[in-house]
Design a protein around this motif. Structure first.
Motif, PDB file in Angstrom:
ATOM      1  N   ALA A 175     -81.465  70.456  -1.894  1.00  0.00           N
ATOM      2  CA  ALA A 175     -80.663  69.447  -1.738  1.00  0.00           C
ATOM      3  C   ALA A 175     -80.815  68.470  -2.652  1.00  0.00           C
ATOM      4  N   GLU A 176     -79.758  67.538  -2.814  1.00  0.00           N
ATOM      5  CA  GLU A 176     -79.630  66.567  -3.789  1.00  0.00           C
ATOM      6  C   GLU A 176     -79.706  65.213  -3.042  1.00  0.00           C
ATOM      7  N   GLY A 177     -80.429  64.161  -3.537  1.00  0.00           N
ATOM      8  CA  GLY A 177     -80.343  62.860  -2.978  1.00  0.00           C
ATOM      9  C   GLY A 177     -81.610  62.545  -2.379  1.00  0.00           C
ATOM     10  N   ILE A 178     -81.777  61.275  -1.801  1.00  0.00           N
ATOM     11  CA  ILE A 178     -82.694  60.937  -0.923  1.00  0.00           C
ATOM     12  C   ILE A 178     -82.332  61.098   0.560  1.00  0.00           C
ATOM     13  N   SER A 179     -83.472  61.435   1.195  1.00  0.00           N
ATOM     14  CA  SER A 179     -83.429  61.787   2.846  1.00  0.00           C
ATOM     15  C   SER A 179     -84.519  61.626   3.473  1.00  0.00           C
ATOM     16  N   ARG A 180     -84.521  61.202   4.697  1.00  0.00           N
ATOM     17  CA  ARG A 180     -85.924  61.358   5.263  1.00  0.00           C
ATOM     18  C   ARG A 180     -85.693  62.184   6.654  1.00  0.00           C
ATOM     19  N   ILE A 181     -86.912  62.913   6.855  1.00  0.00           N
ATOM     20  CA  ILE A 181     -87.086  64.136   7.570  1.00  0.00           C
ATOM     21  C   ILE A 181     -87.982  63.919   8.853  1.00  0.00           C
ATOM     22  N   ASP A 182     -87.943  64.584   9.752  1.00  0.00           N
ATOM     23  CA  ASP A 182     -89.194  64.420  10.755  1.00  0.00           C
ATOM     24  C   ASP A 182     -90.142  65.513  10.069  1.00  0.00           C
ATOM     25  N   PHE A 183     -91.487  65.129  10.349  1.00  0.00           N
ATOM     26  CA  PHE A 183     -92.403  66.059   9.858  1.00  0.00           C
ATOM     27  C   PHE A 183     -93.508  65.799  10.743  1.00  0.00           C
ATOM     28  N   GLY A 184     -93.408  66.768  11.756  1.00  0.00           N
ATOM     29  CA  GLY A 184     -94.516  66.749  12.812  1.00  0.00           C
ATOM     30  C   GLY A 184     -94.654  65.324  13.465  1.00  0.00           C
ATOM     31  N   GLY A 185     -93.400  64.531  13.692  1.00  0.00           N
ATOM     32  CA  GLY A 185     -93.396  63.230  14.231  1.00  0.00           C
ATOM     33  C   GLY A 185     -93.637  62.105  13.543  1.00  0.00           C
ATOM     34  N   ARG A 186     -93.719  62.385  12.241  1.00  0.00           N
ATOM     35  CA  ARG A 186     -93.683  61.268  11.249  1.00  0.00           C
ATOM     36  C   ARG A 186     -92.591  61.470  10.356  1.00  0.00           C
ATOM     37  N   SER A 187     -92.290  60.221   9.695  1.00  0.00           N
ATOM     38  CA  SER A 187     -91.158  60.103   8.898  1.00  0.00           C
ATOM     39  C   SER A 187     -91.277  60.525   7.490  1.00  0.00           C
ATOM     40  N   LEU A 188     -90.988  61.381   6.792  1.00  0.00           N
ATOM     41  CA  LEU A 188     -91.111  61.560   5.512  1.00  0.00           C
ATOM     42  C   LEU A 188     -90.160  61.544   4.694  1.00  0.00           C
ATOM     43  N   ALA A 189     -89.939  60.642   3.419  1.00  0.00           N
ATOM     44  CA  ALA A 189     -89.030  60.265   2.529  1.00  0.00           C
ATOM     45  C   ALA A 189     -89.116  61.346   1.501  1.00  0.00           C
ATOM     46  N   VAL A 190     -87.891  62.018   1.067  1.00  0.00           N
ATOM     47  CA  VAL A 190     -88.071  62.904   0.046  1.00  0.00           C
ATOM     48  C   VAL A 190     -86.834  62.684  -0.836  1.00  0.00           C
ATOM     49  N   GLU A 191     -86.821  63.286  -2.176  1.00  0.00           N
ATOM     50  CA  GLU A 191     -85.642  63.038  -2.941  1.00  0.00           C
ATOM     51  C   GLU A 191     -85.598  64.487  -3.850  1.00  0.00           C
ATOM     52  N   ASN A 192     -84.456  64.934  -3.765  1.00  0.00           N
ATOM     53  CA  ASN A 192     -83.990  66.268  -4.252  1.00  0.00           C
ATOM     54  C   ASN A 192     -85.311  67.316  -4.126  1.00  0.00           C
ATOM     55  N   PRO A 193     -85.290  67.503  -2.698  1.00  0.00           N
ATOM     56  CA  PRO A 193     -86.362  68.345  -2.487  1.00  0.00           C
ATOM     57  C   PRO A 193     -85.997  69.755  -3.025  1.00  0.00           C
ATOM     58  N   GLY A 194     -87.289  70.718  -3.302  1.00  0.00           N
ATOM     59  CA  GLY A 194     -86.894  72.015  -3.631  1.00  0.00           C
ATOM     60  C   GLY A 194     -86.796  72.866  -2.365  1.00  0.00           C
ATOM     61  N   ARG A 195     -86.445  74.163  -2.295  1.00  0.00           N
ATOM     62  CA  ARG A 195     -86.442  75.106  -1.552  1.00  0.00           C
ATOM     63  C   ARG A 195     -87.567  76.168  -1.836  1.00  0.00           C
ATOM     64  N   LEU A 196     -88.309  76.574  -0.793  1.00  0.00           N
ATOM     65  CA  LEU A 196     -89.379  77.662  -0.867  1.00  0.00           C
ATOM     66  C   LEU A 196     -89.034  78.936  -0.221  1.00  0.00           C
TER      67      LEU A 196
END
Length: 257
Positions: A175-196
């Motif tokens: 995905a492109e752009g900046i987003s915040r995701i829930d990561f085990g109950g914590r907030s994680l900010a990512v930008e242009n994350p890849g896909r595994l």
């Protein structure tokens, strides 16, 4: 002729009283300053003796900044400082470092191109029981004042495909752009994350961003984003990025913190 013992000179009573009051006031001021500093920091740093040791290798300028260690304006990045509150970070320049065989934890963040011998050493270290947290990014958006082509610039794309392929993982743009995701109950900010994507049986895809791998006697966690290390990204988003990385290192080390 008998001798007499002369008493030691003493402060006048009013001066002694003022001295005691001054000492009490100074002690109270020091205690208040310490309390305010503790409340203002919002973070608790572990004493050095209690910090787990982590080898860290990265091409990002987070230890000293782009100017290097001899630049008076250089400062450690906020991410490095925050993580250093919980771990004793030991930066290394190559995976041929003699400390690697004795280390238990390795944090690998968008490294430079690794020689085949270094990839072999890393794979062998994990298989013998090492624990690695690997951040690799197919689309790194790291700002830099260095000219294009300068070897000091961070690699714009991850260079670990040979190692990941050997472990049964592929990394693609996501995905492109900046987003915040829930990561085990914590907030994680990512930008242009890849896909595994898993192509073998060594790794389990926990999310498109994360894979857990069991390699021989060791373990590795792979994250498909590196921009999450950039201070202004997680600070502006009021996210928990350093705490997320600390928790993943604790998970690898089986620490109960």
């Amino acid at each position: 002729m008998p001798t007499t013992t002369r008493p030691e000179p003493s402060l006048p009573r009013n001066k002694a009283r003022r001295l005691r009051v001054a000492l009490i006031v100074a002690a109270a001021a020091a205690l208040l300053a310490a309390l305010l500093l503790w409340r203002g920091s919002g973070k608790t740093a572990l004493p050095d003796r209690a910090k787990p040791q982590v080898l860290m290798m990265t091409a990002l300028p987070i230890v000293w900044g782009e100017g290097g260690a001899f630049d008076p304006a250089s400062r450690p990045a906020p991410f490095y400082t925050e993580l250093g509150n919980q771990f004793t970070l030991q930066p290394i320049d190559a995976l041929s470092d003699p400390r690697l065989p004795r280390a238990k934890l390795l944090l690998l963040i968008q490294p430079r191109w690794l020689a085949p011998s270094e990839l072999v050493a890393l794979d062998a270290w994990v298989r013998s029981g090492g624990r690695a947290l690997i951040l690799t990014d197919p689309h790194l958006d790291w700002p830099s004042d260095l000219p294009l082509g300068d070897i000091r610039r961070p690699p714009p794309t991850g260079l670990l495909a040979p190692l990941l392929g050997h472990w049964g993982l592929t990394l693609e743009a996501g995905a492109e752009g900046i987003s915040r995701i829930d990561f085990g109950g914590r907030s994680l900010a990512v930008e242009n994350p890849g896909r595994l994507t898993a192509t073998g049986g060594h790794c389990t895809i926990v999310s498109l961003l994360r894979a857990n791998c069991r390699i021989g006697a060791g373990k590795a966690i792979v994250l498909a984003d590196v921009d999450l290390v950039r201070g202004e990204l997680w600070q502006d988003a009021a996210a928990d990025n350093p705490q997320v990385i600390a928790a993943l290192l604790d998970t690898l080390a089986s620490l109960p913190r």
